[in-house]
Every structure is written in structure tokens, then in C-alpha cells.
Design an enzyme around this catalytic site. Structure first.
Site, PDB file in Angstrom:
ATOM      1  N   LYS A   1      13.229   7.564  -3.467  1.00 39.09           N
ATOM      2  CA  LYS A   1      12.562   8.614  -2.780  1.00 39.09           C
ATOM      3  C   LYS A   1      13.393   8.676  -1.439  1.00 39.09           C
ATOM      4  O   LYS A   1      13.269   9.683  -0.814  1.00 39.09           O
ATOM      5  CB  LYS A   1      11.062   8.401  -2.600  1.00 39.09           C
ATOM      6  CG  LYS A   1      10.152   9.300  -1.500  1.00 39.09           C
ATOM      7  CD  LYS A   1       8.659   8.944  -1.580  1.00 39.09           C
ATOM      8  CE  LYS A   1       7.982  10.029  -0.729  1.00 39.09           C
ATOM      9  NZ  LYS A   1       6.560   9.440  -0.700  1.00 39.09           N
TER      10      LYS A   1
ATOM     11  N   GLU B   1       1.472  14.405   2.121  1.00 38.64           N
ATOM     12  CA  GLU B   1       0.643  13.270   2.173  1.00 38.64           C
ATOM     13  C   GLU B   1      -0.660  13.064   3.039  1.00 38.64           C
ATOM     14  O   GLU B   1      -1.635  12.836   2.492  1.00 38.64           O
ATOM     15  CB  GLU B   1       1.373  12.006   2.132  1.00 38.64           C
ATOM     16  CG  GLU B   1       2.529  11.889   0.904  1.00 38.64           C
ATOM     17  CD  GLU B   1       3.441  10.916   0.986  1.00 38.64           C
ATOM     18  OE1 GLU B   1       3.413  10.173   2.051  1.00 38.64           O
ATOM     19  OE2 GLU B   1       4.478  11.023   0.214  1.00 38.64           O
TER      20      GLU B   1
ATOM     21  N   ASP C   1      -0.946   7.221   8.060  1.00 40.07           N
ATOM     22  CA  ASP C   1      -0.591   6.849   6.829  1.00 40.07           C
ATOM     23  C   ASP C   1       0.705   6.282   6.807  1.00 40.07           C
ATOM     24  O   ASP C   1       1.888   6.641   6.958  1.00 40.07           O
ATOM     25  CB  ASP C   1      -0.339   8.521   6.271  1.00 40.07           C
ATOM     26  CG  ASP C   1       0.241   7.978   4.656  1.00 40.07           C
ATOM     27  OD1 ASP C   1       0.291   6.866   3.912  1.00 40.07           O
ATOM     28  OD2 ASP C   1       0.236   9.257   3.933  1.00 40.07           O
TER      29      ASP C   1
END
Length: 618
Positions: free
Chosen positions: A76, A181, A207
Site C-alpha cells: 500500500k 477510512e 485514525d
């Protein structure tokens, strides 16, 4: 599987270190987090190749220590980036697998599979993880799965988002929507609480995951979930904390055992895996031990680390998190006291020091830990998947309004960034603006699309360009329209149209174009503040320069007009000609060396000449 689940979109949290899949179950009217074949709700985002097979998930991670050079993780962090990106170059020094430059500077992961050397791009590796998540869902649902909603970090740029969609296509999935997200986590948190919510409720999502960090502020009012601002870093997370611990123990081994393992991929992989355990332990205890037998050259390594030492070596990263929190509030134009709930998401948000700093920042406000930080993102994605699926009943009635993280605009005369869509604008969005040609007999216009926060267009990042051509030559000032549109996935398309002929052209910005890294995005926002004075100075000069050019053009046309020119005395014509010549020399000269005052003083003189002889004002 029940017929009611046919066509239902699953929700996938495609994480840097772990991934999670969930689905909305209509007959239960709730989301179900789907466990894998090992009984775990999260699956390692790892892929490995051996002489016999390809392994994905737990099987890949479990053999990483014995096969480090052919076990890929952190894909990623490569997706949508260039090989020459400094972030990629830095990460390569820590990875046991080999990364080389491919076509168009695309990073390619080089591995040995069944005795042959093969190269894979990050999209391919990510697609393998997505295949694993799809298979996990299919085993649970007992049917084939085609549709999915996949989450990405809020600060993923257009290239990274498009690459994620490509990975889904390779995996045989129809990516119905890409959502951020922290927004997905807010859905998970807010659904159960909005019924008890009176009026608006401002939610701050923190997050901190394995490889990325995002913060977002959402306002929930009834069925509306509106993102107010987002900020983050797609290269900050648990992996970076592990790396700092790894470096700490490598130096300790060098000092205590007189052994340098920095060039030993297998030893580094085993030590890195061992570092994950004390990191988790320190969330509960004040000290943690680490043991690795036969680490290198028969050396057994045993050591310990205190929570205080752990916090010391990672404090720089924790402070970066808090700076991002502050910036997000500033972008939303909110004060910390207006935040009702601070929600923790991502495994790394469990770190006590992170929670302490966050609580102190919000002046003692209790942090919301009621949702599972590892599963919340997939939960929200599953809800979004149900909303997008046809014929699904008992789905919560909600409307999601997300934002774009960077300003988008086009280049105009004077190297000015003409902003079409400011950052933190709610998407999807479509904006059209009228522009003018800058020269006589112009039959084509070049549209250059930029993203960034700087006033000077060339200081921002060029996303792409195209020509609008074929319209009849016309005097300067001929009108044409430019339209910027961002879809629900954050993908940008730009079009231009000349209205008298209907001639148009457009471009969809894709990952084939040169895009910037997330660090560059963060740097641009920070530089927008650092260089604000410089930008304002440049803008004043550019505007003065453009007005000088405009007045000189009008005076030239006036002199060409026989009716006007014949009424002037010869000395008046000379004064006008002299003013035009001086203006032309100033515009065509080295503008970098000239101060703002020179341009503004000459502009004033030119305006006076224009008003005196032409008798009109601009």
C-alpha cells in the site's frame, strides 16, 4: 447463501499491515465482520512466493522470517507512487524484498517464484490481498462476490485512488465506491448514536493505523454525515513505530553483541516481527521483553524495553500526529471545544502516549473507545456497500458527504493558480468558470490542471494538460468555459468548451500522469502557510503585470483607430507610444529582478495616460 444477499457489495478495509472484510446482513439489520480461515477478523496484507506456491495472508506472514526476500508487505505504501519518490527510496532500505524502477518510473517488486525471477507492481500485490478478502467473504456468504466498497486513506491522491480501483479490477471486483477510512469509521460510530443525537454532533476521527494516519471532522445531523475537513499522512503508522524499535534494537545488538545485522534480511525480518509483540504489550504494561533465538551467527538475543524508552524513540512521530490534529481543526474553522466526540480508530491508536497527548489536546475530554479500532473501517464500508446495492432492505437511511483534500485549479496568465475547487470542498462536485483568451487571433487554448495550495501555479503539481482548439480566430478576450468535476471516488475530470462553435475537449486525470507523493501534499499545505507572504507578493506583482499588459493593449488599439488618433496632437501620440513601449519593455524584461513597486507605479502611470487620452476607466 440466501437469495437476499445476491449482488450485495461487501466492504473491504485494504490496510497497510492488516485487512478486514465485512458485509451487511439484511435479515439481522446489522454489519457482520467476516473471520478468515484462521478464525481471525483481520488478515495480514502480506503476499509470499516460494518454489512451490504463492501464499497470501496469515500463511505468508507466518513464513516471512524464513523467506524474507520473497515475502511482500507494505504494498500500500508503493501504490500510485513513483520509484524515484524519496519516500519509496527511504522505505526500500528497510524492506528485505527488492524494488526496481520499471517503465515510466513505476516501482516494480522483484521476487523469485518457482525458480524464476518475476516482477510485480503494487497494484498486483494489492489485488492478491483483495482476492483473499473476496474469498473470505465468499466462503461466509456461500456465493460469488462481485461488488465491493474499498476504503483508502483520506489523503490518498488521485493516482493512488485510481491505482486502488485498478487493483480491484485485477482482483475481479467491481469497486462501486472508494471512500475515506476515517469517514467509514465515522459511519460505524455514528449509526448507533445518531438516534440519541439532538441537533448537530461534531465527531473527530483519529485514525492511526499500520501504515497511514488520518484525521477527519464530521458533523452528523439526522441522516446527513458531512465531512468538514480532513488531514493526514499516508506514511505514518505502526510500521514506522516498528522501524524505530527495530533500529533501536539493531544498535543495541551492535553494542552488546558486537554483531551488525543491518545487512542480514533474514535476521532483520525476524527482529521486526519480534518488535510487534512488545509494542502491543506496552499498551498494557510498563515494560516488555523481546526474545529471538538464533538471530544471527548463532547469537540468541534477549532484551527488554520500557514504556518510557518506547515513547522517547517515537515521540517525534506522536508529535507529528498532534500537529495534524491541530491543522484539521484549523481547516474546519472549528475550536476544539466544539468537538463532541473524539473517536479512536486503527490499531496504533491503542498506544497510551498517543491517547494521553490526544486527551491533553482536547483538554481532558474522554476518548471514545466503544468501537473496535481494527474493524470500524470495514464496518463503515459495508454499510456504504449496502446503501449502493439494489433491493437491500432495512439499510440505515443516511447521506454521506465527503471532501477533497487538495485545491484544484488551472494555470492562467502570469503563472497564477486559478482555483476551481478549494480543498475540503464536499464531493461529488462540479464547477464551471468562464475564462478569456489572452491574445488576438487565438484559435487554441492550452488547459493546464494543477493541485496544491500555492499562489504560483508552477509551485503546485501539474496533473495534466490538454488543448482546446479549432475555434475561429478572435480578438483577445474571447470567452470559453472550463469545468472541473470530481466524482464520488475523488477522481477528477476536466473539460473545456468554446460556446459559439460548441467545440470541446476534456481530460480524466489518471495514474498515467505525474502525481505527487503524500509527503509533497502535506509539504504544500505547510508551505502555503510558510510562504504566504511570498505568495501574496507574487500575486500583487502578477496582477499588476496583467493590468499593465491589458492597458497597453487597449492603448495600442486606440492608436490604431483613425478617428481617435486623428484627434490627437503629435506630442500626445508620442506620450501614448512612449507609455506603451515602456510597458512592453517592463513586461518582456526580467520580471524577477523588478520589485512590486516598479510594476504598481508604472500601472498607475499607465492608467492616468489611459484616462487622460481615451477618457475611460478600466
Amino acid at each position: 447463501m440466501a437469495k437476499e444477499d445476491q449482488g450485495l457489495a461487501i466492504g473491504i478495509d485494504l490496510g497497510t499491515t492488516y485487512s478486514c472484510v465485512a458485509v451487511w446482513r439484511e435479515h439481522h439489520s446489522r454489519v457482520h465482520i467476516i473471520h478468515n480461515d484462521q478464525g481471525n477478523n483481520t488478515t495480514p496484507s502480506s503476499v509470499a512466493f516460494t518454489d512451490q506456491e504463492r501464499l497470501i495472508g496469515d500463511a505468508a506472514k507466518n513464513q516471512a522470517a524464513t523467506n524474507p526476500q520473497n515475502t511482500v508487505f507494505d504494498a500500500k505504501r508503493l501504490i500510485g507512487r513513483k520509484y524515484s519518490d524519496p519516500v519509496v527510496q527511504k522505505d526500500m532500505m528497510l524492506w528485505p524484498f527488492k524494488v526496481v524502477a520499471g517503465a515510466n518510473d513505476k516501482p516494480m517488486i522483484t521476487l523469485n517464484y518457482k525458480g524464476e525471477e518475476k516482477q510485480f507492481c503494487a497494484e498486483e500485490i494489492s489485488s492478491m490481498v483483495l482476492v483473499k478478502m473476496r474469498e473470505i467473504a465468499e466462503a461466509y456468504l456461500e456465493t460469488k462476490v462481485k461488488n465491493a466498497v474499498v476504503t483508502v486513506p483520506a489523503y490518498f491522491n488521485d493516482s493512488q485512488r485510481k491505482s486502488t480501483i485498478d487493483a480491484g479490477t485485477i482482483a475481479g471486483l467491481n469497486i462501486m465506491r472508494i471512500i475515506n477510512e476515517p469517514t467509514a469509521a465515522a459511519i460505524a460510530y455514528g449509526l448507533d448514536r445518531r438516534m440519541n443525537c439532538v441537533g448537530e454532533r461534531n465527531i473527530f476521527i483519529f485514525d492511526l493505523g499500520g501504515g497511514t494516519f488520518d484525521v477527519s471532522i464530521l458533523t452528523i445531523k439526522g441522516k446527513i454525515f458531512e465531512v468538514k475537513a480532513t488531514a493526514g499522512n499516508t506514511h505514518l503508522g505502526g510500521e514506522d513505530i516498528d522501524n524505530r524499535m527495530l533500529n533501536y534494537f539493531v544498535e543495541k545488538i551492535k553494542k552488546e553483541k558486537k554483531e551488525d545485522i543491518s545487512g542480514n534480511p533474514r535476521a532483520l525480518r525476524r527482529l521486526r516481527s519480534a518488535c510487534e509483540r512488545p509494542k502491543r504489550t506496552l499498551s498494557l504494561a510498563v515494560t516488555a521483553s523481546i526474545e529471538v533465538d538464533g538471530l544471527s551467527n548463532g547469537i540468541d538475543f534477549r532484551s527488554s524495553i520500557t514504556r518510557a524508552r518506547f515513547e522517547e524513540i517515537n515521540m517525534e512521530l506522536f508529535n507529528q500526529c498532534m500537529e495534524t490534529v491541530d491543522r484539521c481543526l484549523a481547516d474546519a474553522k472549528m475550536h476544539k471545544c466544539s468537538i463532541h466526540d473524539v473517536v479512536l480508530v486503527g490499531g496504533s491508536s491503542r498506544i497510551p502516549k498517543v491517547q494521553e497527548l490526544l486527551k491533553d489536546f482536547f483538554e481532558g475530554k474522554d476518548l471514545c473507545k466503544s468501537i473496535n479500532p481494527d474493524e470500524a473501517v470495514a464496518y463503515g464500508a459495508a454499510v456504504q456497500g449496502a446503501l449502493l446495492s439494489e433491493g437491500i432492505k432495512n439499510v440505515p437511511d443516511m447521506v454521506l458527504l465527503d471532501v477533497t483534500p487538495l485545491s484544484l485549479g488551472k494555470h492562467v496568465l502570469g503563472d497564477i493558480m486559478s482555483v476551481m475547487i478549494p480543498r475540503n470542498t464536499t464531493i461529488p462536485v462540479k464547477r464551471t468558470k468562464e475564462y478569456l483568451t489572452v491574445a488576438d487571433d487565438q484559435s487554441c487554448v492550452k488547459i493546464q490542471v494543477y493541485e496544491g495550495e500555492r499562489t504560483r501555479a508552477s509551485d503546485n503539481n501539474l496533473l495534466g494538460s490538454f488543448m482546446l482548439s479549432g475555434f475561429p480566430p478572435a480578438p483577445r478576450g474571447h470567452r470559453f468555459d472550463v469545468c472541473f468535476a470530481i466524482d464520488e471516488n475523488g477522481i477528477l475530470s476536466v473539460s473545456a468548451k468554446e460556446n459559439t462553435t460548441g467545440i470541446s475537449n476534456k481530460i480524466i486525470i489518471t495514474n498515467d500522469n505525474e502525481r505527487l507523493s503524500t509527503e509533497e501534499i502535506n509539504r504544500m499545505i505547510q508551505e502555503a502557510d510558510d510562504y504566504q507572504a511570498e505568495d501574496m507578493k507574487f500575486l500583487r506583482k502578477a496582477k499588476a503585470r496583467n493590468k499593465i499588459d491589458d492597458y497597453a493593449y487597449k492603448l495600442k488599439n486606440a492608436l490604431k483607430n483613425e478617428n481617435f488618433s486623428s484627434k490627437l496632437f503629435s506630442e500626445d501620440r508620442e506620450k501614448i507610444s512612449s507609455a506603451i513601449t515602456k510597458a512592453t519593455e517592463l513586461i518582456d524584461g526580467d520580471q524577477q529582478e523588478e520589485e512590486i513597486d516598479v510594476f504598481e507605479d508604472h500601472l498607475e502611470e499607465l492608467i492616468n495616460v489611459f484616462k487622460r487620452f481615451v477618457g475611460k476607466s478600466d
